[in-house]
Write a protein that holds these residues in place. Sequence first.
Motif, mmCIF file in Angstrom:
data_model
loop_
_atom_site.group_PDB
_atom_site.id
_atom_site.type_symbol
_atom_site.label_atom_id
_atom_site.label_comp_id
_atom_site.label_asym_id
_atom_site.label_seq_id
_atom_site.Cartn_x
_atom_site.Cartn_y
_atom_site.Cartn_z
ATOM 1 N N ALA A 1 5.230 -8.349 -9.232
ATOM 2 C CA ALA A 1 6.028 -9.501 -8.830
ATOM 3 C C ALA A 1 5.894 -10.634 -9.845
ATOM 4 C CB ALA A 1 5.607 -9.975 -7.446
ATOM 5 N N GLY A 2 4.668 -10.851 -10.335
ATOM 6 C CA GLY A 2 4.461 -11.897 -11.321
ATOM 7 C C GLY A 2 5.185 -11.624 -12.618
ATOM 8 N N ALA A 3 5.183 -10.361 -13.049
ATOM 9 C CA ALA A 3 5.890 -10.007 -14.278
ATOM 10 C C ALA A 3 7.392 -10.197 -14.124
ATOM 11 C CB ALA A 3 5.572 -8.562 -14.658
ATOM 12 N N GLU A 4 7.931 -9.823 -12.970
ATOM 13 C CA GLU A 4 9.378 -9.952 -12.760
ATOM 14 C C GLU A 4 9.810 -11.404 -12.622
ATOM 15 O OE1 GLU A 4 12.727 -8.284 -9.622
ATOM 16 O OE2 GLU A 4 10.924 -7.117 -10.018
ATOM 17 N N ASN A 5 8.953 -12.247 -12.056
ATOM 18 C CA ASN A 5 9.299 -13.649 -11.837
ATOM 19 C C ASN A 5 8.771 -14.588 -12.918
ATOM 20 O OD1 ASN A 5 10.808 -13.274 -9.531
ATOM 21 N ND2 ASN A 5 9.071 -13.512 -8.148
ATOM 22 N N ALA A 6 8.205 -14.031 -13.976
ATOM 23 C CA ALA A 6 7.720 -14.828 -15.102
ATOM 24 C C ALA A 6 6.768 -15.927 -14.654
ATOM 25 C CB ALA A 6 8.902 -15.430 -15.878
ATOM 26 N N THR A 7 5.763 -15.559 -13.829
ATOM 27 C CA THR A 7 4.824 -16.549 -13.338
ATOM 28 C C THR A 7 3.701 -16.783 -14.336
ATOM 29 O OG1 THR A 7 3.631 -14.825 -12.127
ATOM 30 C CG2 THR A 7 5.316 -16.046 -10.920
ATOM 31 N N GLY A 8 3.080 -17.935 -14.229
ATOM 32 C CA GLY A 8 2.035 -18.367 -15.149
ATOM 33 C C GLY A 8 2.115 -19.870 -15.280
ATOM 34 N N LEU A 9 1.456 -20.440 -16.274
ATOM 35 C CA LEU A 9 1.540 -21.880 -16.504
ATOM 36 C C LEU A 9 2.808 -22.189 -17.298
ATOM 37 C CD1 LEU A 9 -2.167 -22.825 -17.335
ATOM 38 C CD2 LEU A 9 -0.894 -23.244 -15.217
ATOM 39 N N HIS A 10 3.698 -22.958 -16.700
ATOM 40 C CA HIS A 10 4.966 -23.319 -17.334
ATOM 41 C C HIS A 10 5.299 -24.758 -16.970
ATOM 42 C CE1 HIS A 10 5.915 -19.100 -18.352
ATOM 43 N NE2 HIS A 10 5.471 -18.796 -17.136
ATOM 44 N N PHE A 11 6.264 -25.302 -17.694
ATOM 45 C CA PHE A 11 6.844 -26.595 -17.332
ATOM 46 C C PHE A 11 8.350 -26.409 -17.335
ATOM 47 C CE2 PHE A 11 8.412 -30.922 -18.458
ATOM 48 C CZ PHE A 11 8.021 -31.552 -17.282
ATOM 49 N N SER A 12 8.909 -26.120 -16.158
ATOM 50 C CA SER A 12 10.327 -25.764 -16.075
ATOM 51 C C SER A 12 11.186 -26.887 -15.530
ATOM 52 C CB SER A 12 10.498 -24.517 -15.198
ATOM 53 O OG SER A 12 9.986 -24.740 -13.897
ATOM 54 N N LEU A 13 10.653 -28.123 -15.442
ATOM 55 C CA LEU A 13 11.455 -29.240 -14.945
ATOM 56 C C LEU A 13 12.748 -29.430 -15.747
ATOM 57 C CD1 LEU A 13 11.906 -31.659 -13.104
ATOM 58 C CD2 LEU A 13 10.463 -33.017 -14.632
ATOM 59 N N PRO A 14 12.714 -29.368 -17.093
ATOM 60 C CA PRO A 14 13.981 -29.507 -17.814
ATOM 61 C C PRO A 14 15.022 -28.457 -17.420
ATOM 62 C CG PRO A 14 12.132 -29.771 -19.319
ATOM 63 C CD PRO A 14 11.562 -29.294 -18.020
ATOM 64 N N ASP A 15 14.589 -27.226 -17.205
ATOM 65 C CA ASP A 15 15.531 -26.189 -16.782
ATOM 66 C C ASP A 15 16.092 -26.491 -15.394
ATOM 67 O OD1 ASP A 15 15.247 -24.730 -19.102
ATOM 68 O OD2 ASP A 15 13.584 -23.540 -18.314
ATOM 69 N N HIS A 16 15.249 -26.999 -14.498
ATOM 70 C CA HIS A 16 15.721 -27.346 -13.160
ATOM 71 C C HIS A 16 16.717 -28.501 -13.214
ATOM 72 C CE1 HIS A 16 13.441 -24.843 -10.317
ATOM 73 N NE2 HIS A 16 12.504 -24.824 -11.237
ATOM 74 N N LEU B 1 0.823 -1.211 0.000
ATOM 75 C CA LEU B 1 0.000 0.000 0.000
ATOM 76 C C LEU B 1 0.857 1.261 0.000
ATOM 77 C CD1 LEU B 1 -2.708 -1.109 2.587
ATOM 78 C CD2 LEU B 1 -3.080 -0.684 0.147
ATOM 79 N N VAL B 2 1.977 1.217 0.700
ATOM 80 C CA VAL B 2 2.810 2.410 0.849
ATOM 81 C C VAL B 2 3.703 2.633 -0.366
ATOM 82 C CG1 VAL B 2 4.661 3.441 2.230
ATOM 83 C CG2 VAL B 2 2.775 2.257 3.362
ATOM 84 N N ARG B 3 4.249 1.553 -0.942
ATOM 85 C CA ARG B 3 5.305 1.728 -1.941
ATOM 86 C C ARG B 3 4.955 1.235 -3.337
ATOM 87 N NH1 ARG B 3 9.802 -1.038 -1.433
ATOM 88 N NH2 ARG B 3 10.971 0.574 -2.529
ATOM 89 N N PHE B 4 3.966 0.349 -3.484
ATOM 90 C CA PHE B 4 3.750 -0.286 -4.781
ATOM 91 C C PHE B 4 2.348 -0.080 -5.347
ATOM 92 C CE2 PHE B 4 7.140 -2.701 -2.713
ATOM 93 C CZ PHE B 4 8.119 -2.682 -3.701
ATOM 94 N N GLY B 5 1.577 0.814 -4.794
ATOM 95 C CA GLY B 5 0.263 1.100 -5.340
ATOM 96 C C GLY B 5 -0.807 0.112 -4.976
ATOM 97 N N GLY B 6 -0.605 -0.681 -3.934
ATOM 98 C CA GLY B 6 -1.623 -1.608 -3.471
ATOM 99 C C GLY B 6 -1.206 -3.057 -3.670
ATOM 100 N N PRO B 7 -1.868 -3.997 -2.960
ATOM 101 C CA PRO B 7 -1.500 -5.414 -3.046
ATOM 102 C C PRO B 7 -1.614 -5.995 -4.454
ATOM 103 C CG PRO B 7 -2.863 -5.019 -1.110
ATOM 104 C CD PRO B 7 -2.870 -3.741 -1.908
ATOM 105 N N MET B 8 -2.681 -5.684 -5.182
ATOM 106 C CA MET B 8 -2.842 -6.259 -6.519
ATOM 107 C C MET B 8 -1.780 -5.742 -7.473
ATOM 108 S SD MET B 8 -5.123 -8.391 -6.057
ATOM 109 C CE MET B 8 -5.101 -8.942 -7.767
ATOM 110 N N ALA B 9 -1.461 -4.445 -7.367
ATOM 111 C CA ALA B 9 -0.405 -3.891 -8.218
ATOM 112 C C ALA B 9 0.936 -4.549 -7.902
ATOM 113 C CB ALA B 9 -0.316 -2.379 -8.021
ATOM 114 N N ARG B 10 1.182 -4.801 -6.617
ATOM 115 C CA ARG B 10 2.446 -5.449 -6.259
ATOM 116 C C ARG B 10 2.481 -6.893 -6.758
ATOM 117 N NH1 ARG B 10 5.477 -5.717 -0.278
ATOM 118 N NH2 ARG B 10 7.476 -6.440 -1.146
ATOM 119 N N LEU B 11 1.358 -7.607 -6.652
ATOM 120 C CA LEU B 11 1.305 -8.977 -7.148
ATOM 121 C C LEU B 11 1.546 -9.028 -8.652
ATOM 122 C CD1 LEU B 11 -1.690 -10.500 -5.157
ATOM 123 C CD2 LEU B 11 0.709 -11.199 -5.016
ATOM 124 N N ARG B 12 0.955 -8.081 -9.393
ATOM 125 C CA ARG B 12 1.167 -8.062 -10.842
ATOM 126 C C ARG B 12 2.628 -7.765 -11.171
ATOM 127 N NH1 ARG B 12 -3.989 -5.525 -10.764
ATOM 128 N NH2 ARG B 12 -3.006 -3.459 -10.718
#
Length: 479
Positions: free
Chosen positions: A236-251, A223-234
């Motif tokens: 964070a998701g963009a920076e961490n490339a979240t979504g449906l993926h299959f990253s087992l080969p990379d791991h 709320l203080v620094r990122f424009g609210g919880p939803m804005a921060r979640l969005r």
Amino acid sequence: MAGRRAVDRPPVWAAARRPYAVLALVAVCFTVVQLVFTARIGLGWDESVYLSQVARGVPAAEFTAPRARGVQLLAAPVALLTPSVTAIRWYLSMLSGIALFLAYAPWIRLRPGSLAPLAAALFAGLWLSVLYGNEAMPNMWLAYCAVAGVGLACLADRRPASGLATAGVVAAFALASLLRPSDATWLAAPLLAYGIVRRRARLFAAVAAGLVIGWAQWMGEALVRFGGPMARLRAAGAENATGLHFSLPDHLRALNGPLLCRFGVECGGFPPAQIAWFAAVPVVAGLGVWAARRRSLLAAAACGLSLAFVYLFTVGYAAPRFLLPAYALLALPAAAGVVWLCRRRGTAVLAVAGVACYFALQARSVVVHGGQIQAARAVNPAVAARLQQLGMRPPCFLYGHDAVQIAYLARCAAHGVFRHYGGRSSVPSSIRAALRRGEWVGVITASRRPPAPFLTSWTAVELRLDGGTRRYVFLPPGH
């Protein structure tokens, strides 16, 4: 008879406490190994960001949306006194050994005998554990919280319920959620589901209360620094490339390094020996759950797999440290599986040989990867020293390749980049702001060729380093 009982008591007393002594020995060895092999490794990017928030005399680096404040709280007792990397490494090495003991100690009450010390040894022997044990990064500390939290939750679920264990559950998941709220939630999900299905209101409330503490801090900052919880979640998701993926080969490719399979880093091939132990963990853990038929081991496996699922299927890149909490929890049923195999003549030799090969492989990886990382990060103190010879003094601002790590050492503000230096049409806003403030400004690169158009009018200065490594700093016109 009274004399006979008095004579018998010391062996019984010693036998009851022997697992704690063995676990303490494992923790001490873990700390010693860190001090020998990894205490001289320099800071990474993320570490520099976390530590700069509390380190004495160091400007705070940009704190982005995905990060949480737990790591800086752990490092604060020393970082507030001195920004010395050596002091912080030694402090975290000792704290890590203590945390390993405290995390697995509750499991001795759940499973008396050798299971908890063996599980701690299996986890502590992992090359990633040795490497990250004294690093100011959240994953290892989250692993300790996870093991302690699940163990205490199982103790709290006993009848009669233990108030001390319940308080420990709150504390463990509070620290976990301060370290990484989303990871803590996924780790706790099986416990929360169990509390609902089996109507264990006390257990559910303890786990939920711990999570609320970390999430409340995270949302308040949102709320203080990122424009609210939803804005921060969005964000964070963009920076961490979240979504449906299959990253087992990379791991799987990352099991043998590098530490991050992202930003154009070559992850290499599939290392057969590393994949062998990775594949063996769930198999032996499943065997341990089946053989022991204990609810506590099932809980450990469920919580570990819950977190592993998130990183394997919802994050679009790999870093081997992501799975450390899963390894820490799966080490418990895996240890039970090893114990079960060792009790049978036909499989005991196979189990002992497998564990010996595991430790040998991990020891080799610690030496190889620890040396490579230490050599790579040793460049940053050398660059900081050369920049100071060029006249850099606080207040100063560094931008570019490894800028955050170098700035921490030089007591400068910084903005780090991996590849894209920006400034296609103008100078980046962070650099313009630093110039307006009258700070010493330098843009660090690994190539003399300007990585962005705005640098074509700047002066490139080669920083001569030992071993043939080259770095360049671009200084603004009229500097």
